[in-house]
Design an enzyme around this catalytic site. Structure first.
Site, PDB file in Angstrom:
ATOM      1  N   HIS A  19       0.684  -1.197   0.010  1.00  0.00           N
ATOM      2  CA  HIS A  19      -0.129  -0.089   0.146  1.00  0.00           C
ATOM      3  C   HIS A  19       0.912   1.304   0.068  1.00  0.00           C
ATOM      4  O   HIS A  19       0.267   2.345  -0.083  1.00  0.00           O
ATOM      5  CB  HIS A  19      -0.911  -0.021   1.379  1.00  0.00           C
ATOM      6  CG  HIS A  19      -2.269   0.792   0.929  1.00  0.00           C
ATOM      7  ND1 HIS A  19      -3.291   0.548   1.599  1.00  0.00           N
ATOM      8  CD2 HIS A  19      -2.706   1.587  -0.127  1.00  0.00           C
ATOM      9  CE1 HIS A  19      -4.586   0.970   1.076  1.00  0.00           C
ATOM     10  NE2 HIS A  19      -4.060   1.888   0.247  1.00  0.00           N
TER      11      HIS A  19
ATOM     12  N   ASP B 271      -9.703  -0.698   3.658  1.00  0.00           N
ATOM     13  CA  ASP B 271      -8.737  -1.112   4.544  1.00  0.00           C
ATOM     14  C   ASP B 271      -9.217  -1.752   5.703  1.00  0.00           C
ATOM     15  O   ASP B 271     -10.062  -1.198   6.351  1.00  0.00           O
ATOM     16  CB  ASP B 271      -7.532  -0.027   4.561  1.00  0.00           C
ATOM     17  CG  ASP B 271      -6.271  -0.816   4.455  1.00  0.00           C
ATOM     18  OD1 ASP B 271      -6.109  -1.625   5.187  1.00  0.00           O
ATOM     19  OD2 ASP B 271      -5.211  -0.111   4.107  1.00  0.00           O
TER      20      ASP B 271
ATOM     21  N   HIS C  56      -6.983  -1.491   7.961  1.00  0.00           N
ATOM     22  CA  HIS C  56      -5.845  -0.548   8.705  1.00  0.00           C
ATOM     23  C   HIS C  56      -5.955   0.817   8.472  1.00  0.00           C
ATOM     24  O   HIS C  56      -6.640   1.068   7.082  1.00  0.00           O
ATOM     25  CB  HIS C  56      -4.447  -1.179   8.187  1.00  0.00           C
ATOM     26  CG  HIS C  56      -4.118  -2.607   8.436  1.00  0.00           C
ATOM     27  ND1 HIS C  56      -4.243  -3.305   7.395  1.00  0.00           N
ATOM     28  CD2 HIS C  56      -3.784  -3.350   9.542  1.00  0.00           C
ATOM     29  CE1 HIS C  56      -4.205  -4.719   7.725  1.00  0.00           C
ATOM     30  NE2 HIS C  56      -3.908  -4.655   9.079  1.00  0.00           N
TER      31      HIS C  56
ATOM     32  N   ASP D  38      -3.477   3.067   8.170  1.00  0.00           N
ATOM     33  CA  ASP D  38      -2.155   3.317   7.400  1.00  0.00           C
ATOM     34  C   ASP D  38      -1.716   4.885   7.432  1.00  0.00           C
ATOM     35  O   ASP D  38      -1.441   5.639   6.957  1.00  0.00           O
ATOM     36  CB  ASP D  38      -2.422   3.250   5.968  1.00  0.00           C
ATOM     37  CG  ASP D  38      -2.161   1.591   5.452  1.00  0.00           C
ATOM     38  OD1 ASP D  38      -2.070   0.763   6.531  1.00  0.00           O
ATOM     39  OD2 ASP D  38      -2.894   1.300   4.322  1.00  0.00           O
TER      40      ASP D  38
ATOM     41  N   HIS E 197       3.968   0.573   4.360  1.00  0.00           N
ATOM     42  CA  HIS E 197       2.598   0.516   3.781  1.00  0.00           C
ATOM     43  C   HIS E 197       1.621   0.852   4.824  1.00  0.00           C
ATOM     44  O   HIS E 197       0.555   1.103   4.485  1.00  0.00           O
ATOM     45  CB  HIS E 197       2.482  -0.935   3.168  1.00  0.00           C
ATOM     46  CG  HIS E 197       2.253  -2.054   4.308  1.00  0.00           C
ATOM     47  ND1 HIS E 197       1.725  -3.082   3.936  1.00  0.00           N
ATOM     48  CD2 HIS E 197       2.562  -2.090   5.814  1.00  0.00           C
ATOM     49  CE1 HIS E 197       1.687  -4.076   5.194  1.00  0.00           C
ATOM     50  NE2 HIS E 197       2.502  -3.425   6.095  1.00  0.00           N
TER      51      HIS E 197
ATOM     52  N   ASP F 284      -7.138  -1.513  -0.524  1.00  0.00           N
ATOM     53  CA  ASP F 284      -6.287  -2.486  -0.079  1.00  0.00           C
ATOM     54  C   ASP F 284      -7.075  -3.874   0.075  1.00  0.00           C
ATOM     55  O   ASP F 284      -8.040  -3.919   0.830  1.00  0.00           O
ATOM     56  CB  ASP F 284      -6.047  -1.950   1.643  1.00  0.00           C
ATOM     57  CG  ASP F 284      -4.849  -2.962   2.102  1.00  0.00           C
ATOM     58  OD1 ASP F 284      -5.012  -4.133   1.910  1.00  0.00           O
ATOM     59  OD2 ASP F 284      -4.030  -2.210   2.830  1.00  0.00           O
TER      60      ASP F 284
ATOM     61  N   ASP G 161      -6.663  -6.358   1.888  1.00  0.00           N
ATOM     62  CA  ASP G 161      -6.859  -6.762   3.182  1.00  0.00           C
ATOM     63  C   ASP G 161      -8.397  -6.326   3.719  1.00  0.00           C
ATOM     64  O   ASP G 161      -8.777  -6.599   5.069  1.00  0.00           O
ATOM     65  CB  ASP G 161      -5.799  -6.722   4.060  1.00  0.00           C
ATOM     66  CG  ASP G 161      -5.606  -5.389   4.414  1.00  0.00           C
ATOM     67  OD1 ASP G 161      -6.251  -4.455   4.605  1.00  0.00           O
ATOM     68  OD2 ASP G 161      -4.213  -5.062   4.565  1.00  0.00           O
TER      69      ASP G 161
ATOM     70  N   GLU H  29      -1.816  -4.807  -2.518  1.00  0.00           N
ATOM     71  CA  GLU H  29      -1.799  -5.851  -1.458  1.00  0.00           C
ATOM     72  C   GLU H  29      -2.176  -7.381  -1.860  1.00  0.00           C
ATOM     73  O   GLU H  29      -2.462  -8.114  -0.898  1.00  0.00           O
ATOM     74  CB  GLU H  29      -2.352  -5.414  -0.123  1.00  0.00           C
ATOM     75  CG  GLU H  29      -1.724  -4.204   0.637  1.00  0.00           C
ATOM     76  CD  GLU H  29      -0.308  -4.401   1.299  1.00  0.00           C
ATOM     77  OE1 GLU H  29       0.094  -5.399   1.453  1.00  0.00           O
ATOM     78  OE2 GLU H  29       0.073  -3.339   1.736  1.00  0.00           O
TER      79      GLU H  29
END
Ligand SMILES: NC(=[NH2+])NCCC[C@H](N)C(=O)O
Ligand SMILES: [Mn+2]
Ligand SMILES: [Mn+2]
Length: 327
Positions: A127, A150, A152, A154, A167, A254, A256, A299
């Site tokens: 990312h 995401d 996350h 980030d 990332h 992303d 994930d 990702e």
């Protein structure tokens, strides 16, 4: 230097009452540039650098062509790979120089794409490639909306990251919170406006990131919010926040954000993510909003994938953003 002919994805989505045949659209709406960024040094594990090729192998170009888009450029950004047995130079921000180099190249490619009036589709990579994408986009669009899918946030800076993996710092760079940020990238525009940024899918945040989200008032639809409100409400709100009063929406996706059962091939999987349909539904709504001006999908890690499942899902989601509908 805003482009008058903003290339939007999904502009050809069939409306009610349209004839059965595909509706012809003007060429500028249907031009797309594929920017492959095989960079994985800023991720947690090896393998994200193989993502762009895997997405192509999974049928991406066929899908783009069948939706009626013309590929105006296809570039493979030259990315550094880890020299064998050489340790990362810094622990606070590992491979900073490499991330900076790649960001400048991605920025240039995104800028040229926008100057040509085409839609940038950036394939990661981890990312951190978003830093370059945001740099190129902000150079072109004064007011950019961003929807960040995401698990996350980030949002870590060099001083707060617990891993040193860059990332996990891309949005901090985009917003100008970290020492390494957009202002260090040749050709970048101004920082992303936090009031035009929306998260969808969050479920694994570091303490510092939680504080930042609250302090900045960033709109965040966590998995809890998606459970509570449903994806329909969430994506509609997100489009309003990122799309109104802006030049358009950048979709930073992303993989994930998805549940690991749907997308096992990611470097930092977190249970309890988006379902297949929630993700597709969000992409379909984005397409019909006509506000999406660029997308990146990052990702995908083929080394951790099962039967190319994650790459195929990624291709499908890109197709949905570009206007593919079920019927
Ligand atoms: N793009 C990603 N998958 N980021 C994961 C980041 C995980 C963690 N918050 C970190 O900073 O290391
Ligand atoms: Mn991410
Ligand atoms: Mn993530």
């Amino acid at each position: 230097m805003k482009n008058e002919n903003i290339p939007v994805a999904g502009a050809h989505v069939k409306q009610e009452g349209d004839a059965q045949q595909a509706t012809p659209v003007s060429a500028y709406q249907k031009e797309i540039a594929l920017i492959k960024v095989p960079f994985g040094l800023a991720g947690a594990r090896n393998g994200a650098e193989l993502g762009p090729d895997e997405l192509v192998t999974a049928g991406l170009k066929r899908e783009i062509a069948s939706l009626g888009y013309r590929l105006t450029r296809e570039v493979r950004v030259d990315c550094p790979v880890q020299p064998a047995n050489v340790p990362a130079r810094r622990l606070t921000a590992k491979y900073l120089n490499e991330v900076q180099q790649v960001s400048e190249k991605v920025c240039q490619e995104v800028s040229s794409t926008l100057e040509e009036g085409a839609f940038p589709l950036v394939l990661g990579g981890d990312h951190s490639v978003a830093i370059g994408t945001l740099a190129g986009l902000t150079a072109h669009y004064q007011k950019l909306g961003v929807i960040w899918f995401d698990a996350h946030a980030d949002l870590n800076t060099e001083d707060h990251s617990l891993t040193g993996n860059m990332h996990g710092m891309s949005l901090a760079a985009g917003l100008g919170h970290s020492t390494f940020n957009l202002s260090q990238i040749r050709g970048a525009g101004s920082f992303v406006d936090p009031s035009k940024l929306v998260y969808i899918g969050l479920r694994d945040l570091d303490l510092y990131e939680k504080k930042q989200i609250r302090a900045m008032g960033i709109r965040a639809f966590t998995m809890h919010d998606i459970d509570r409100l449903g994806m329909k409400h969430v994506i509609e709100q997100a489009i309003v926040i990122a799309g109104s009063g802006t030049d358009g929406i950048h979709v930073s996706f992303d993989m994930d954000c998805l549940d690991p059962r749907e997308a096992p091939g990611v470097g930092t999987p977190v249970p309890g993510g988006l379902s297949y349909r929630e993700a597709h539904f969000a992409m379909e709504c984005l397409a019909s909003s006509n506000h999406v001006v660029s997308m990146e999908l990052v990702e995908v890690n083929p080394l951790l994938d099962q039967n190319r499942h994650t790459a195929r899902l990624g291709v499908g989601l890109i197709a949905s953003v570009l206007g593919k509908t079920i019927l």
